[in-house]
Design a protein around this motif. Structure first.
Motif, PDB file in Angstrom:
ATOM      1  N   UNK A 109       0.818  -1.217   0.000  1.00 27.14           N
ATOM      2  CA  UNK A 109       0.000   0.000   0.000  1.00 27.14           C
ATOM      3  C   UNK A 109       0.851   1.265   0.000  1.00 27.14           C
ATOM      4  N   UNK A 110       2.083   1.171   0.424  1.00 26.88           N
ATOM      5  CA  UNK A 110       2.942   2.359   0.456  1.00 26.88           C
ATOM      6  C   UNK A 110       3.333   2.823  -0.938  1.00 26.88           C
ATOM      7  N   UNK A 111       3.110   2.010  -1.936  1.00 25.43           N
ATOM      8  CA  UNK A 111       3.472   2.392  -3.298  1.00 25.43           C
ATOM      9  C   UNK A 111       2.438   3.333  -3.912  1.00 25.43           C
ATOM     10  N   UNK A 112       1.316   3.545  -3.246  1.00 36.03           N
ATOM     11  CA  UNK A 112       0.235   4.339  -3.841  1.00 36.03           C
ATOM     12  C   UNK A 112       0.679   5.755  -4.182  1.00 36.03           C
ATOM     13  N   UNK A 113       1.589   6.333  -3.399  1.00 39.33           N
ATOM     14  CA  UNK A 113       1.994   7.714  -3.668  1.00 39.33           C
ATOM     15  C   UNK A 113       2.849   7.840  -4.924  1.00 39.33           C
ATOM     16  N   UNK A 114       3.378   6.743  -5.442  1.00 37.41           N
ATOM     17  CA  UNK A 114       4.179   6.795  -6.664  1.00 37.41           C
ATOM     18  C   UNK A 114       3.364   6.409  -7.906  1.00 37.41           C
ATOM     19  N   UNK A 115       2.079   6.100  -7.724  1.00 39.72           N
ATOM     20  CA  UNK A 115       1.289   5.613  -8.850  1.00 39.72           C
ATOM     21  C   UNK A 115       1.218   6.617  -9.986  1.00 39.72           C
ATOM     22  N   UNK A 116       0.991   7.882  -9.663  1.00 34.91           N
ATOM     23  CA  UNK A 116       0.789   8.879 -10.715  1.00 34.91           C
ATOM     24  C   UNK A 116       2.025   9.093 -11.569  1.00 34.91           C
ATOM     25  N   UNK A 117       3.193   8.808 -11.033  1.00 31.46           N
ATOM     26  CA  UNK A 117       4.430   9.068 -11.781  1.00 31.46           C
ATOM     27  C   UNK A 117       4.820   7.917 -12.702  1.00 31.46           C
ATOM     28  N   UNK A 118       4.217   6.757 -12.543  1.00 33.90           N
ATOM     29  CA  UNK A 118       4.657   5.598 -13.324  1.00 33.90           C
ATOM     30  C   UNK A 118       3.550   4.983 -14.151  1.00 33.90           C
ATOM     31  N   UNK A 119       2.269   5.173 -13.764  1.00 34.59           N
ATOM     32  CA  UNK A 119       1.202   4.485 -14.477  1.00 34.59           C
ATOM     33  C   UNK A 119       1.049   4.995 -15.908  1.00 34.59           C
ATOM     34  N   UNK A 120       1.029   6.316 -16.096  1.00 31.91           N
ATOM     35  CA  UNK A 120       0.856   6.870 -17.452  1.00 31.91           C
ATOM     36  C   UNK A 120       1.975   6.459 -18.407  1.00 31.91           C
ATOM     37  N   UNK A 121       3.258   6.564 -18.015  1.00 33.09           N
ATOM     38  CA  UNK A 121       4.310   6.098 -18.935  1.00 33.09           C
ATOM     39  C   UNK A 121       4.171   4.629 -19.315  1.00 33.09           C
ATOM     40  N   UNK A 122       3.759   3.791 -18.359  1.00 33.81           N
ATOM     41  CA  UNK A 122       3.612   2.373 -18.686  1.00 33.81           C
ATOM     42  C   UNK A 122       2.449   2.145 -19.647  1.00 33.81           C
TER      43      UNK A 122
END
Length: 897
Positions: free
Chosen positions: A355-368
Motif C-alpha cells: 500500500x505504500x506504493x500508492x503515492x508513486x502511482x501517478x508518476x509511473x502508471x501513465x508512462x507504462x
C-alpha cells in the motif's frame, strides 16, 4: 467426621476452594456450580465475588486431586455461563494455561470434556485471539501429551468457530516446528489440525508453512487433503455472544447476513509476513548516470542490478522518487529489453512496498500505459503485470480517471490493452464503484462496442459484463438501453463467466428498518400529525426545538421552534418534558397553530385512540398535544420520551449521531488493529525466543567443539614434539653410524705410503734378491723371489675393463716388487698369503682358500664404498706413472750380470 460436617459446610465458598482437604474442595466446587446455575445475572453477589477474586480459579482448574479437578472444571463452565464477558476477561489469564496443561491431558473423559468446553466458553463470551495467544506457548511444552491435547483442542476450536472467527495465521506459523517433533502422537494431531485448516482455507494456507515441510510430509498431507477436497464448504457451528446478538437483530434480513459472511470469508488475509529489506542502500550509486548512457547494454545492466536488489518479499519504505523517475524514463526506451526489465522492476517494487506504493502511482502508471503500444506480446505482458501490481497498492477510484482516459487513445493497441487492464481492475477490486464512476465506465465501454475491430468490441463487452456482475441488474439497466440483442447477449456471456470480489448492496433499505423497529408505536402519531402528506417531512426538521416549552403555555410558546430549529440539543437533558413539545412540534408544520391541529388530531386517529382507554394518555401526547392538553400531563411525558426520542431527531442531531457512530466504528477498528498487532508482536516474541534458544544451543555446541579441537591440537603438538625428538635421535644415530663406518673403512684400507719409501723398499728388495747368492744367503733370496712369483700367480684377476691390462702386466714382470701396493685388495691378499704360507711352512695356498680370501676381500671392498674406490683408482694411476719412471731410471728391463 463430625468436625467435617459441622465446620466445612459452614465455610464460605472461597475458603472451601483453597482448603487443604480435597473432599472439602470438591464439595465446594459442586456447591459453587449450583449457586452459579441459580444466579440471575452476573451482578449476583456470588458471581461478583468470584469475578473480583479471579486468581482463585487457577487453583480450581489445576486441582491436584483428579476428582476435585473434574468438579472444578464443571464449576468454571457454570461460572462462565452466568459471568459473561466480564468473568471471561478477568479470569482467562489465570486459567487458560492451567486448563491446557492439566485439564486437557486428563485421563478422565468428563474432566477433559469440561476443559474443552471451558475453552469454548472463553471464546464465546468475548473473542478467540486472547485464548489462542495463551495456547500457543503450550505447543512448546516439554511433555508430548500436553502438546497433543492442546493440538486436539485447537482442532475442535477451529472446527466449531471456523477460521473466519478464529485467526489461523498464528497457529499455521507454528506447524513447521510441530511437524519436527519427535513424538508421533504430536505429529498425528498436527496432521488433524492441518486437515481442519484445509477444510476452511484450501490451498490458500500453503504459503505460510508448506515450503518448510519435508517432501514426505507434503505427500502424506496431500493424501489426507484428497479425502476432504470434495466436501462442501464448512460452516460455523458455534457463535460468539456478539454474533448471537447480531443474528437476533438481523433476523429480518438473513439473506443480507449470509452475503456479508461470504464476503468476510474471501477477505481472510493469509499472506505471510516478511521482514522489510532496505534496498535503497543496495541500488547502484551511479544509477541515474548509467540510465542516461547512450549504450543500451549499459542501461540494461543497471536495470538488471536493480532488479536483483528488488527481488525480496518485502521492501522497506523510503524515498524512491528518483528510482521511479528512472523507471518512467526507461518506458520510453527504444530497446524493448530495457523496457521489459524496467517493468519487472516496477512490479517488484510495487509488490514489495504494498500500500505504500500508492503515492508513486501517478508518476509511473501513465508512462507504462503509453508504452502499451508495443505489439510484442512479451512486452505487453511485462507491462500488464507491472500495472496489476501498481493497482493492487491503490484503489479503483484513484486509477479510474486515468484508465478511462486511455480508453479513447488514438493508438488501437494502447486502447485494447487499457481496456483489458480495466477488466482486471474490476475483477480484483473490493471497492464497489460509485454511481458516477459506474456511469463513466459504462459510457466508455459502450463507445468501445462500436469499434471496427472485433477484439476491441469484445473487450468493451467484457467491461460491461464485469461491471454488471458487480452492480447487479437495477443499476445497469439504464446503461443497456438502446443496445441490440446481439450485444446484450455478448455482455451476458461475460457477466455469467466473470468472477469478482466486490458486490453492490443497496443502502436504501437498511435505514428505514432501524427507524421502524424502535418506533413501533410512533407511526400512528406520524400519520395523525399531518393532515396532508406534504407537511409531514417539514415537521421532521422542526421537532427538536420545542423542548423547553411544554406544560401550561403550550399554545403561545409553540411558534418558537420554527424560528430556532437548532434548539434540539437543549431538549435532550430534559427528556421527560421535552418529549411532548417535540410531538407538538411535529403537529405544527404550518404557521397556524391552536385549533387547526387539535381538530385534525381528534378526527384522524379515532379507532386507535378510543379502543384502549387506559392507553389513551400515551397516544395523546403523540397525536394532539398542542390543541388538547389532558388532565394527566406529567405521567405521559415520562413514558413518551423513551419511545419517541429516537424518532424525533432533527437533521443536525442525526448527523451528529452518524458522526458518533462513525467514530465508534473507527475506534473499534483501531482496537481490532491493535489486538491484531499485539498478536503479531507476541508471535514474533515467541519466534525470537525460539531463535534465541536455538542460538544458545548452537553456541554451546560450538564451544564444546572448539574445546574438543583445542584438546586435539594439544595432543597433536605433543605427538609432533615426540616425533621430532625421535627424528633427532635417529639423525644422531645415523651420524654416529656414518662415523663408525668411515672409521672401519679407514681401518681396513692401509694408509697410502710415501712414494720414496716404496721405491726405497723395492730397491732394497731387489738388491737383496739379486745378491743373495753372493753373500751365501741364497735361501732368503730365493724365498723373496718365490713370494713375488706366488703373489703374481695367486693374485685375483683384474675386474675386466679397459685400463686394467697394464695393471696385470705389471704383475707379470718378475722384477716388479711394487705390484702388491697398487690397491687395497692386492695388499690385503698378499699379506693374507704370506701369513698362510708362513703358517704352513712355506707351502702354497689352495685354490679354495684363495677364493675365500678373495671373497672376504670383495666384501671389505664393498664396505669401503665408492669413495675408497675412487681414491684407489687415482693412487693406481699415479703409481703406474712412477713405476714407469723408476723402470726407466733403474734399467729393470736389462738382464743382470
Amino acid at each position: 467426621m463430625a468436625d467435617a460436617e459441622e465446620d466445612f459446610s459452614a465455610l464460605p465458598l472461597p475458603d472451601r476452594f483453597v482448603h487443604k482437604n480435597w473432599k472439602v474442595r470438591k464439595e465446594g466446587y459442586e456447591a459453587a456450580a449450583k449457586e452459579f446455575d441459580l444466579a440471575a445475572s452476573e451482578s449476583d453477589p456470588v458471581v461478583r465475588q468470584f469475578i473480583q477474586d479471579a486468581g482463585i480459579w487457577k487453583g480450581v482448574v489445576g486441582d491436584s486431586n483428579v476428582a476435585a479437578q473434574q468438579e472444578g472444571l464443571k464449576a468454571v463452565c457454570s461460572f462462565l455461563h452466568i459471568a459473561g464477558a466480564a468473568g471471561a476477561t478477568r479470569t482467562r489469564h489465570h486459567t487458560i494455561a492451567t486448563i491446557a496443561e492439566k485439564g486437557l491431558p486428563s485421563t478422565r473423559p468428563a474432566a477433559k470434556a469440561s476443559a474443552l468446553e471451558a475453552l469454548m466458553l472463553y471464546i464465546e463470551m468475548d473473542k478467540a485471539d486472547p485464548i489462542i495467544e495463551e495456547l500457543l506457548p503450550i505447543l512448546s511444552h516439554k511433555q508430548p501429551k500436553v502438546i497433543a491435547a492442546t493440538l486436539d483442542a485447537l482442532t475442535q476450536i477451529y472446527h466449531a468457530y471456523g477460521c473466519k472467527t478464529v485467526e489461523p495465521k498464528p497457529v499455521l506459523k507454528t506447524l513447521t516446528k510441530i511437524y519436527g517433533h519427535a513424538d508421533k502422537n504430536v505429529r498425528a494431531k498436527a496432521q488433524e489440525l492441518t486437515v481442519e485448516f484445509y477444510r476452511w482455507l484450501k490451498d490458500a494456507m500453503k504459503p505460510l508453512f508448506w515450503a518448510d515441510l519435508k517432501p514426505v510430509q507434503q505427500q502424506d498431507l496431500d493424501k489426507l487433503f484428497e479425502k476432504v477436497k470434495d466436501e462442501p464448504p464448512p460452516k460455523q457451528e458455534r457463535l460468539l455472544r456478539s454474533q448471537q446478538a447480531a443474528k437476533e437483530r438481523a433476523a429480518a434480513a438473513p439473506a443480507a447476513e449470509e452475503v456479508e459472511e461470504e464476503e468476510e470469508e474471501e477477505v481472510i488475509d493469509l499472506e505471510p509476513e516478511y521482514e522489510a529489506v532496505d534496498v535503497l542502500a543496495k541500488i547502484p550509486k551511479d544509477y541515474t548516470e548509467r540510465l542516461a548512457s547512450s549504450k543500451w547494454k549499459d542501461r540494461k545492466d543497471v536495470l538488471d542490478e536493480v532488479q536483483k536488489v528488488l527481488t525480496v518479499p518485502k521492501v522497506a519504505e523510503g524515498p524512491y522518487d528518483e528510482v521511479l523517475r528512472g523507471f518512467a524514463k526507461s518506458m520510453k526506451d527504444a530497446n524493448i529489453s530495457v523496457v521489459m526489465t524496467a517493468a519487472n522492476c516496477v512490479e517488484l517494487l510495487a509488490k514489495g512496498l504494498g500500500k505504500s506504493f500508492a503515492k508513486y502511482r501517478s508518476s509511473i502508471m501513465s508512462p507504462m500505459m503509453e508504452r502499451l503500444k508495443e505489439k510484442k506480446q512479451s512486452v505487453s505482458d511485462a507491462i500488464g503485470a507491472a500495472l496489476d501490481a501498481v493497482f493492487a497498492s491503490t484503489k479503483l477510484s484513484e486509477c479510474l480517471e486515468e484508465i478511462i482516459g486511455f480508453l479513447t487513445h488514438k493508438n488501437p493497441q494502447v486502447k485494447l490493452e487499457s481496456t483489458r487492464f480495466l477488466v482486471r481492475c474490476l475483477k480484483a477490486t473490493r471497492d464497489v464503484p460509485s454511481p458516477a464512476e459506474v456511469k463513466a465506465i459504462a459510457e466508455a465501454a459502450t463507445k468501445l462496442l462500436t469499434e471496427s475491430q472485433e477484439v476491441q468490441r469484445s473487450a468493451g463487452a467484457e467491461v460491461l459484463g464485469t461491471l454488471w456482475k458487480i452492480m447487479g441488474d437495477r443499476p445497469m439497466n439504464a446503461h443497456f438501453d438502446g443496445l441490440d440483442d446481439n450485444r446484450k447477449a455478448k455482455i451476458k456471456e461475460f457477466h455469467d463467466s466473470a468472477e469478482v470480489k466486490a458486490k453492490y448492496k443497496p443502502k436504501a433499505p437498511p435505514p428505514p428498518k432501524p427507524v421502524a423497529a424502535p418506533a413501533g408505536k410512533r407511526p400512528a402519531g406520524k400519520r395523525a400529525a399531518p393532515g396532508t402528506k406534504k407537511p409531514a417531512p417539514a415537521a421532521a426538521a422542526p421537532p427538536p426545538p420545542p423542548p423547553v416549552e411544554e406544560e401550561e403555555p403550550a399554545a403561545p410558546l409553540a411558534p418558537k421552534p420554527t424560528s430556532r430549529p437548532g434548539a434540539s440539543k437543549l431538549a435532550n437533558p430534559k427528556s421527560g418534558l421535552a418529549a411532548p413539545s417535540r410531538l407538538g412540534g411535529l403537529k405544527k408544520p404550518g404557521t397556524t397553530l391552536g385549533a387547526a391541529s387539535p381538530r385534525k388530531s381528534v378526527v384522524s386517529p379515532p379507532p386507535e385512540d378510543i379502543e384502549p382507554p387506559p392507553a389513551a394518555p400515551k397516544l395523546a401526547p403523540g397525536r394532539g398535544l398542542a390543541g388538547r392538553p389532558l388532565g394527566k400531563p406529567q405521567p405521559e411525558p415520562v413514558m413518551a420520551p423513551a419511545v419517541q426520542a429516537p424518532t424525533g431527531l432533527g437533521g443536525a442531531e442525526r448527523a451528529e449521531l452518524e458522526e458518533l457512530r462513525a467514530e465508534i466504528d473507527a475506534i473499534q477498528r483501531h482496537n481490532e488493529e491493535m489486538r491484531t498487532e499485539r498478536t503479531r508482536l507476541i508471535s514474533q516474541v515467541h519466534e525470537l525466543q525460539n531463535q534465541n534458544a536455538q542460538l544458545i544451543e548452537d553456541h554451546t555446541r560450538d564451544v564444546l567443539s572448539i574445546k574438543a579441537k583445542e584438546t586435539q591440537l594439544v595432543r597433536a603438538r605433543s605427538d609432533y614434539e615426540a616425533a621430532e625428538q625421535t627424528v633427532q635421535n635417529q639423525r644422531r644415530e645415523v651420524d654416529r653410524l656414518k662415523r663408525e663406518l668411515s672409521r672401519q673403512v679407514r681401518a681396513t684400507s692401509p694408509p697410502p705410503t710415501d712414494l720414496a719409501d716404496q721405491i726405497y723398499s723395492d730397491t732394497n728388495t731387489n738388491t737383496n734378491t739379486n745378491g743373495g747368492g753372493r753373500f751365501g744367503d741364497s735361501g732368503y733370496g730365493s724365498q723373496g723371489l718365490y713370494n713375488r712369483r706366488d703373489r703374481f700367480a695367486n693374485a685375483p684377476a683384474s675386474p675386466g675393463g679397459e685400463g686394467k691390462e697394464n695393471y696385470d702386466d705389471s704383475h707379470s714382470r718378475p722384477g716388479s716388487t711394487l705390484s702388491g701396493k697398487l690397491s687395497p685388495r692386492r695388499t690385503d691378499a698378499s699379506s693374507a698369503k704370506s701369513s698362510m704360507s708362513s703358517s704352513r711352512g712355506g707351502g702354497r695356498i689352495s685354490p679354495a682358500e684363495n677364493g675365500g680370501i678373495s671373497g672376504r676381500m670383495g666384501a671389505s671392498q664393498a664396505a669401503a664404498g665408492a669413495e675408497s674406490w675412487k681414491r684407489a683408482a687415482e693412487v693406481t694411476q699415479n703409481l703406474k706413472q712412477r713405476i714407469e719412471m723408476m723402470k726407466a731410471k733403474q734399467g729393470i728391463g736389462r738382464t743382470p750380470q
